[in-house]
Design an enzyme around this catalytic site. Structure first.
Site, PDB file in Angstrom:
ATOM      1  N   GLY A  70     -20.684   6.864   3.310  1.00 39.31           N
ATOM      2  CA  GLY A  70     -19.523   7.225   2.494  1.00 39.31           C
ATOM      3  C   GLY A  70     -19.942   7.237   1.033  1.00 39.31           C
ATOM      4  O   GLY A  70     -20.461   6.233   0.532  1.00 39.31           O
ATOM      5  N   LYS A  81       0.855  -1.191   0.000  1.00 40.88           N
ATOM      6  CA  LYS A  81       0.000   0.000   0.000  1.00 40.88           C
ATOM      7  C   LYS A  81       0.881   1.227   0.000  1.00 40.88           C
ATOM      8  O   LYS A  81       2.017   1.183   0.495  1.00 40.88           O
ATOM      9  CB  LYS A  81      -0.881   0.029   1.253  1.00 40.88           C
ATOM     10  N   GLY A  83     -18.075   8.120  -1.953  1.00 39.63           N
ATOM     11  CA  GLY A  83     -17.004   8.277  -2.941  1.00 39.63           C
ATOM     12  C   GLY A  83     -17.217   7.278  -4.061  1.00 39.63           C
ATOM     13  O   GLY A  83     -18.358   6.911  -4.372  1.00 39.63           O
ATOM     14  N   ASN A  84     -16.129   6.800  -4.643  1.00 37.75           N
ATOM     15  CA  ASN A  84     -16.240   5.883  -5.788  1.00 37.75           C
ATOM     16  C   ASN A  84     -17.058   4.636  -5.463  1.00 37.75           C
ATOM     17  O   ASN A  84     -18.047   4.332  -6.144  1.00 37.75           O
ATOM     18  CB  ASN A  84     -14.833   5.501  -6.272  1.00 37.75           C
ATOM     19  N   ALA A  85     -16.684   3.920  -4.385  1.00 38.92           N
ATOM     20  CA  ALA A  85     -17.373   2.662  -4.074  1.00 38.92           C
ATOM     21  C   ALA A  85     -18.832   2.915  -3.700  1.00 38.92           C
ATOM     22  O   ALA A  85     -19.746   2.212  -4.164  1.00 38.92           O
ATOM     23  CB  ALA A  85     -16.646   1.934  -2.942  1.00 38.92           C
ATOM     24  N   GLY A  86     -19.086   3.917  -2.884  1.00 37.79           N
ATOM     25  CA  GLY A  86     -20.448   4.204  -2.439  1.00 37.79           C
ATOM     26  C   GLY A  86     -21.368   4.584  -3.598  1.00 37.79           C
ATOM     27  O   GLY A  86     -22.503   4.105  -3.689  1.00 37.79           O
TER      28      GLY A  86
HETATM   29  N1  GLU Z   1      -7.267   0.300  -3.294  1.00 36.59           N
HETATM   30  C1  GLU Z   1      -8.044  -0.852  -3.606  1.00 36.59           C
HETATM   31  C2  GLU Z   1      -8.148  -1.774  -2.409  1.00 36.59           C
HETATM   32  O1  GLU Z   1      -8.003  -1.376  -1.272  1.00 36.59           O
HETATM   33  C3  GLU Z   1      -7.565  -1.552  -4.877  1.00 36.59           C
HETATM   34  C4  GLU Z   1      -6.161  -2.037  -4.840  1.00 36.59           C
HETATM   35  C5  GLU Z   1      -5.651  -2.497  -6.206  1.00 36.59           C
HETATM   36  O2  GLU Z   1      -6.396  -2.507  -7.159  1.00 36.59           O
HETATM   37  O3  GLU Z   1      -4.463  -2.837  -6.258  1.00 36.59           O
HETATM   38  O4  GLU Z   1      -8.454  -2.933  -2.545  1.00 36.59           O
END
Ligand code: GLU
Length: 416
Positions: free
Chosen positions: A217, A106, A219-222
């Site tokens: 929330g 990350k 954002g994108n996912a929500g």
């Molecule tokens: N940021 C996203 C996660 O937390 C996607 C990570 C990715 O696609 O490498 O799963």
């Protein structure tokens, strides 16, 4: 004693519980409860007003026993080395639970993206890549978007990396725009994958998949969950939504397209016509069929877990629930689909994106979605079986499945 809310301490405590049940030996535990490698660095950026500002950046490579490190980059004012460590651990378990040949990593930058111009964002993105370029590559470490990072930011990062190495290398980063080798279906993959698991859970538990749902929330996912929940499940009424501006509620239903357009126009969901303002805690306590936490960590804690009234909690966010809250919800009979299972659709399609980049041949949206469905459905059922076999809550079951696989890879490599 007040509850532990440091995400990395939480991630370690969750791992320790799984390691104990799996009977891992001490060296294996010592290895898997820490990142293998971490980078912290400064990124000086020329700001639009002519001054220079120094930002703090991170990349943590948690474990690459099952394949190259994989995971997004989060830009957030509260980012610290410990949030990035926790998120990198969860990425390791995430890639393992859906059984894709990748490890976990990350990245992050401590910043407030809402205060940055596009030019400043571009310079910051390029600056982050310059500091870690030697570590990146499809065989080493592959970043992607996360909270407040976008396909455009991935495009600048790709360009910076390719400029440094002097050749095309599209698989070095995922979540790219389609025009630069992105995959169809990547933008909404996190929400889509989560809803596939809700569909499976509803079947097994005999719950009504077409009932009510609320999203914490936006954002994108929500936002994608608002649209895809009824599309995939064949019905369902969105009754409440929240973001950093507050929460809104309408028992008759909130139109997904309208609330998304409203947020785009005004930057928030507050004052959306026809809905009543409620508090965030009231949203979490609503009696809905499905609750989607879709923002950040530590939303469901010891303090409010007993008030959760949803049948299913599908965690599109990373780390929204604390260990104490897990126990409370398990005792209440709430079916929690834990973060690194529920939101694994994002990284699964990132993996598909890398596969397509490597083949230099691109799939249709139908192909991406049906492969994603297979992965998510299989992973959900594996975890569900473990939850029944070991009589543990779903998060612990997901840990048992995921940690076991990583430990096997570590053993086979002879690391401990
Ligand atoms: N940021 C996203 C996660 O937390 C996607 C990570 C990715 O696609 O490498 O799963």
């Amino acid at each position: 004693m007040s509850e532990q809310l440091n995400p990395f301490k939480v991630a370690q405590a969750q791992f320790d519980e799984a390691a104990e049940i799996l009977g891992l030996d001490q060296a294996m535990r010592d290895l898997l409860r820490w990142p293998r490698r971490e980078y912290q660095f400064t990124i000086p950026v020329k700001m639009d007003n002519g001054t220079s500002k120094v930002f703090h950046g991170y990349r943590v490579q948690y474990n690459d026993a099952r394949g190259p490190n994989k995971g997004g980059i989060r830009w957030h004012p509260d980012e610290t080395i410990d949030t990035v460590r926790a998120l990198s651990a969860w990425m390791t378990w995430k890639c393992s639970v859906v059984d894709i040949p990748l490890g976990g990593g990350k990245g992050g930058i401590t910043c407030d993206p809402k205060m940055l111009s596009d030019g400043e964002k571009e310079r910051l993105a390029r600056g982050w890549v310059r500091m870690v370029a030697r570590e990146l590559g499809k065989h080493r470490d592959v970043p992607a978007p996360d909270v407040y990072t976008t396909p455009q930011i991935m495009a600048w990062m790709l360009d910076e990396f390719e400029t440094i190495v002097g050749r095309s290398h599209p698989a070095v980063i995922t979540g790219k725009p389609l025009a630069l080798g992105g995959s169809k279906g990547r933008t909404d993959a996190t929400a889509r994958g989560g809803i596939y698991t809700v569909r499976e859970a509803s079947k097994l538990l005999g719950l009504n998949p077409k009932g009510t749902f609320a999203i914490q929330g936006f954002g994108n996912a929500g936002q994608h969950a608002a649209v895809l929940h009824p599309a995939i499940l064949g019905g369902g009424t969105l009754v409440a939504v929240s973001d950093t501006s507050g929460a809104i509620y309408n028992p008759a239903g909130i139109d997904a397209a309208e609330i998304i357009a409203f947020k785009k126009q005004t930057g928030k969901i507050k004052n959306f016509p026809g809905a009543k303002a409620i508090t965030n805690d009231e949203l979490l306590a609503l009696n809905v069929d499905v609750l989607y936490p879709a923002a950040l960590e530590n939303v469901i804690t010891e303090a409010n877990a007993a008030k959760i009234n949803a049948n299913i909690v599908c965690e599109l966010a990373n780390g929204p629930t604390t260990p104490a809250a897990d126990k409370i919800m398990y005792a209440k009979g709430i079916h929690v689909i834990p973060d690194f299972l529920a939101n694994a659709g994002g990284v699964t399609v990132s993996y598909f994106e890398q596969v397509q980049n490597t083949y230099n041949y691109y799939w249709s949206l139908e192909e991406v979605c049906s492969r994603l469905d297979r992965k998510m459905t299989e992973a959900y059922h594996n975890v569900y079986r473990m939850h029944l076999d070991k009589k543990v809550h779903m998060r612990l079951a997901a840990y048992l499945v995921a940690v076991q696989r990583v430990a096997e890879a570590v053993k086979l490599r002879g690391w401990v």
